[in-house]
Design an enzyme around this catalytic site. Structure first.
Site, PDB file in Angstrom:
ATOM      1  N   THR A 154      -2.265  11.858   5.957  1.00 48.18           N
ATOM      2  CA  THR A 154      -1.078  11.464   5.328  1.00 48.18           C
ATOM      3  C   THR A 154      -0.411  11.083   3.678  1.00 48.18           C
ATOM      4  O   THR A 154      -1.875  10.810   3.153  1.00 48.18           O
ATOM      5  CB  THR A 154      -0.216  10.664   5.375  1.00 48.18           C
TER       6      THR A 154
ATOM      7  N   GLY B 251       0.822  -1.098  -0.124  1.00 45.83           N
ATOM      8  CA  GLY B 251      -0.380   0.138   0.395  1.00 45.83           C
ATOM      9  C   GLY B 251       0.595   1.309   0.311  1.00 45.83           C
ATOM     10  O   GLY B 251       1.836   1.115  -0.238  1.00 45.83           O
TER      11      GLY B 251
ATOM     12  N   LYS C 217       2.392 -12.673  18.761  1.00 44.77           N
ATOM     13  CA  LYS C 217       2.850 -13.754  19.980  1.00 44.77           C
ATOM     14  C   LYS C 217       3.096 -14.895  19.803  1.00 44.77           C
ATOM     15  O   LYS C 217       4.003 -15.411  20.533  1.00 44.77           O
ATOM     16  CB  LYS C 217       1.241 -14.423  20.365  1.00 44.77           C
TER      17      LYS C 217
ATOM     18  N   ASP D  75      -4.594 -12.409   2.177  1.00 43.63           N
ATOM     19  CA  ASP D  75      -5.195 -11.949   2.529  1.00 43.63           C
ATOM     20  C   ASP D  75      -5.483 -12.372   4.121  1.00 43.63           C
ATOM     21  O   ASP D  75      -4.891 -13.418   4.809  1.00 43.63           O
ATOM     22  CB  ASP D  75      -6.534 -12.516   2.467  1.00 43.63           C
ATOM     23  N   VAL D  76      -4.611 -10.970   4.770  1.00 44.97           N
ATOM     24  CA  VAL D  76      -4.391 -11.399   6.613  1.00 44.97           C
ATOM     25  C   VAL D  76      -5.869 -12.113   7.396  1.00 44.97           C
ATOM     26  O   VAL D  76      -5.735 -12.125   8.490  1.00 44.97           O
ATOM     27  CB  VAL D  76      -3.247 -10.430   6.843  1.00 44.97           C
TER      28      VAL D  76
ATOM     29  N   TYR E  52     -15.192   2.309   9.154  1.00 44.77           N
ATOM     30  CA  TYR E  52     -13.591   1.471   8.983  1.00 44.77           C
ATOM     31  C   TYR E  52     -12.690   2.547  10.663  1.00 44.77           C
ATOM     32  O   TYR E  52     -12.260   1.856  11.382  1.00 44.77           O
ATOM     33  CB  TYR E  52     -13.170   3.487   8.248  1.00 44.77           C
TER      34      TYR E  52
ATOM     35  N   TYR F 170      -4.154  -7.869  24.087  1.00 41.57           N
ATOM     36  CA  TYR F 170      -3.332  -8.324  23.689  1.00 41.57           C
ATOM     37  C   TYR F 170      -2.188  -8.015  24.865  1.00 41.57           C
ATOM     38  O   TYR F 170      -1.402  -8.742  25.080  1.00 41.57           O
ATOM     39  CB  TYR F 170      -2.836  -8.756  22.333  1.00 41.57           C
TER      40      TYR F 170
ATOM     41  N   ARG G 287      -8.968  10.179  -2.637  1.00 40.76           N
ATOM     42  CA  ARG G 287      -8.725  11.134  -0.852  1.00 40.76           C
ATOM     43  C   ARG G 287      -8.629  12.968  -1.856  1.00 40.76           C
ATOM     44  O   ARG G 287      -8.153  12.582  -3.063  1.00 40.76           O
ATOM     45  CB  ARG G 287      -7.354  10.868  -0.306  1.00 40.76           C
TER      46      ARG G 287
ATOM     47  N   LYS H  12     -10.749   0.249  13.531  1.00 38.09           N
ATOM     48  CA  LYS H  12     -10.143   0.409  13.696  1.00 38.09           C
ATOM     49  C   LYS H  12      -9.759   0.466  15.010  1.00 38.09           C
ATOM     50  O   LYS H  12      -8.745   0.494  16.220  1.00 38.09           O
ATOM     51  CB  LYS H  12      -9.458   1.591  12.906  1.00 38.09           C
TER      52      LYS H  12
HETATM   53  N1  UDP Z   1     -12.580  16.452   0.256  1.00 37.07           N
HETATM   54  C1  UDP Z   1     -12.537  16.896  -0.668  1.00 37.07           C
HETATM   55  N2  UDP Z   1     -13.075  16.941  -2.573  1.00 37.07           N
HETATM   56  C2  UDP Z   1     -12.466  15.541  -3.079  1.00 37.07           C
HETATM   57  C3  UDP Z   1     -11.957  14.587  -2.007  1.00 37.07           C
HETATM   58  C4  UDP Z   1     -11.957  14.946  -0.700  1.00 37.07           C
HETATM   59  O1  UDP Z   1     -13.253  18.589  -0.799  1.00 37.07           O
HETATM   60  O2  UDP Z   1     -12.255  15.491  -4.224  1.00 37.07           O
HETATM   61  C5  UDP Z   1     -12.660  16.858   1.246  1.00 37.07           C
HETATM   62  C6  UDP Z   1     -13.380  16.020   2.044  1.00 37.07           C
HETATM   63  O3  UDP Z   1     -14.915  15.568   2.334  1.00 37.07           O
HETATM   64  C7  UDP Z   1     -12.258  15.477   3.520  1.00 37.07           C
HETATM   65  C8  UDP Z   1     -11.402  16.243   3.001  1.00 37.07           C
HETATM   66  O4  UDP Z   1     -11.714  17.028   1.580  1.00 37.07           O
HETATM   67  O5  UDP Z   1     -13.402  16.337   4.353  1.00 37.07           O
HETATM   68  C9  UDP Z   1     -10.690  15.218   3.296  1.00 37.07           C
HETATM   69  O6  UDP Z   1     -11.100  14.492   2.296  1.00 37.07           O
HETATM   70  P1  UDP Z   1     -10.053  12.777   2.482  1.00 37.07           P
HETATM   71  O7  UDP Z   1     -10.980  11.799   2.095  1.00 37.07           O
HETATM   72  O8  UDP Z   1      -8.883  13.397   1.855  1.00 37.07           O
HETATM   73  O9  UDP Z   1      -9.982  12.131   3.777  1.00 37.07           O
HETATM   74  P2  UDP Z   1     -10.527  12.078   5.193  1.00 37.07           P
HETATM   75  O10 UDP Z   1      -9.981  12.867   5.928  1.00 37.07           O
HETATM   76  O11 UDP Z   1     -11.936  12.218   5.191  1.00 37.07           O
HETATM   77  O12 UDP Z   1     -10.126  10.733   5.862  1.00 37.07           O
END
Ligand code: UDP
Length: 341
Positions: A176, A11, A106, A57-58, A146, A160, A187, A150
């Protein structure tokens, strides 16, 4: 030299960790089922004598021959787009995958490091978020798959640690970005850069006033490695004494321990709209903004309090937003021209 397994090693963050740990002279076993990871990210490592890739697949029982010194559990879809597309996989890898990875650690008496996330804070009611904040998560929202996976992963990791005395660490990774993100990752930063380079509108969700704090990948990797290499607490035996951990004891409950969660991220907070503007300026693109509906339960604000990482590890991010964006733009420019996209 240590022998280290990285789940999710193909990844975005996982593959950079493979590089960094090999550079430090360690042996790296990378495990990934390539659901959202990509073998392109580790292609340059194939044939490296200290590197091995296992497509697996873990969520299933993990068998590794020989000793292991550390298990880094990074396998999971991590972009909202991905975990909305693979909700069940996301829950399974956070729950079953973390359980399997802990069981392996472990068996091998290996150190365990969990990649957790700022999403455990949900849509936070305090800003910035310190590790003591318990979060504001809607378990049944689409994002809940998600967040709750987490949160469960953190809970079982601490169990653990306390019940089995396993040497565990938890990093809460805030937004990041950098080279090796997928152009279709979904993102904010990757979308804006790819849209600007293609000359299509930049999709701003909501009015863009929601804030995030973006960290460059090199800073994140250096923080994760500092957490991994930090010696275990002397109090580990006391912390894992089953009779005493049930009671609130100042010493045992200290959140200053390396075994309790640590925020890693860049505390420089800015509205998403400002990021879009910076991308337009740095790319010289003529694209316009296109406002789209805000996704459900999209956090209004997000900024890490990194006091603990500063004090415990002497870590602070070094790369400015401009520099980080420029490096990422250079990467995508090359990638898009190579693929003709
Ligand atoms: N966002 C946006 N346009 C995009 C993708 C994301 O305005 O094309 C916004 C999203 O709604 C969030 C922020 O940018 O408010 C960060 O989104 P990202 O998916 O990068 O990560 P998140 O922090 O939401 O997990």
């Amino acid at each position: 030299m240590a022998r280290i397994l990285i789940t999710g090693g193909a990844g975005f963050i996982g593959s950079h960790l493979c590089d960094a740990l090999l550079k430090l002279g360690h042996e790296v076993i990378c495990m990934d089922n390539l659901l959202t990871g990509n073998s392109d990210n580790i292609a340059h490592l194939m044939g490296h004598p200290q590197f091995k890739f296992i497509n697996y697949d873990v969520c299933n029982y993990i068998y590794i021959e020989g000793d292991l010194d550390a298990v880094l559990h990074f396998a999971s879809p991590a972009s909202p787009k991905d975990y909305l597309e693979f909700p069940i996989h996301t829950l399974k890898v956070g729950a079953f995958g973390t359980h399997k990875a802990l069981g392996l650690a472990k068996t091998k008496a290996a150190r365990f490091l969990l990649a957790s996330t700022s999403e455990v804070y949900g849509d936070p009611l305090v800003n910035p978020q310190s590790e003591e904040y318990w979060g504001n998560v809607n378990p049944i929202s689409p994002r809940g798959v998600y967040d709750e996976a987490k949160r469960f992963a953190e809970a079982i990791t601490m169990a653990y640690h306390r019940y089995h005395g396993l040497d565990t660490r938890i990093v809460r990774i805030f937004n990041t970005f950098g080279p090796r993100m997928r152009p279709d990752d979904g993102r904010a930063v990757s979308n804006f850069i790819v849209q600007a380079l293609r000359g299509v509108p930049l999709t701003v969700y909501g009015d863009g006033s929601q804030t995030r704090s973006f960290c460059y990948i090199d800073d994140m990797v250096s923080g994760i490695i500092k957490v991994l290499l930090k010696e275990a607490d002397r109090t580990i035996e006391q912390r894992t004494n089953r009779d005493s951990f049930l009671y609130k004891n100042e010493e045992l409950c200290t959140t200053k321990s390396i075994h309790d969660p640590i925020n890693l991220g860049n505390p420089h907070e800015l509205p998403v709209l400002d990021v879009a503007r910076m991308v337009l300026e740095l790319t010289g693109s003529q694209s316009r903004m296109e406002y789209k509906p805000l996704p459900a339960d999209d956090p209004r604000v997000r900024r890490p309090d990194i006091t603990k990482a500063k004090e415990l590890l002497g870590w602070t991010p070094q790369v400015t937003m401009e520099e980080a964006l420029q490096r990422t733009i250079d990467y995508f420019r090359k990638k898009l021209s190579l693929t003709g996209a």
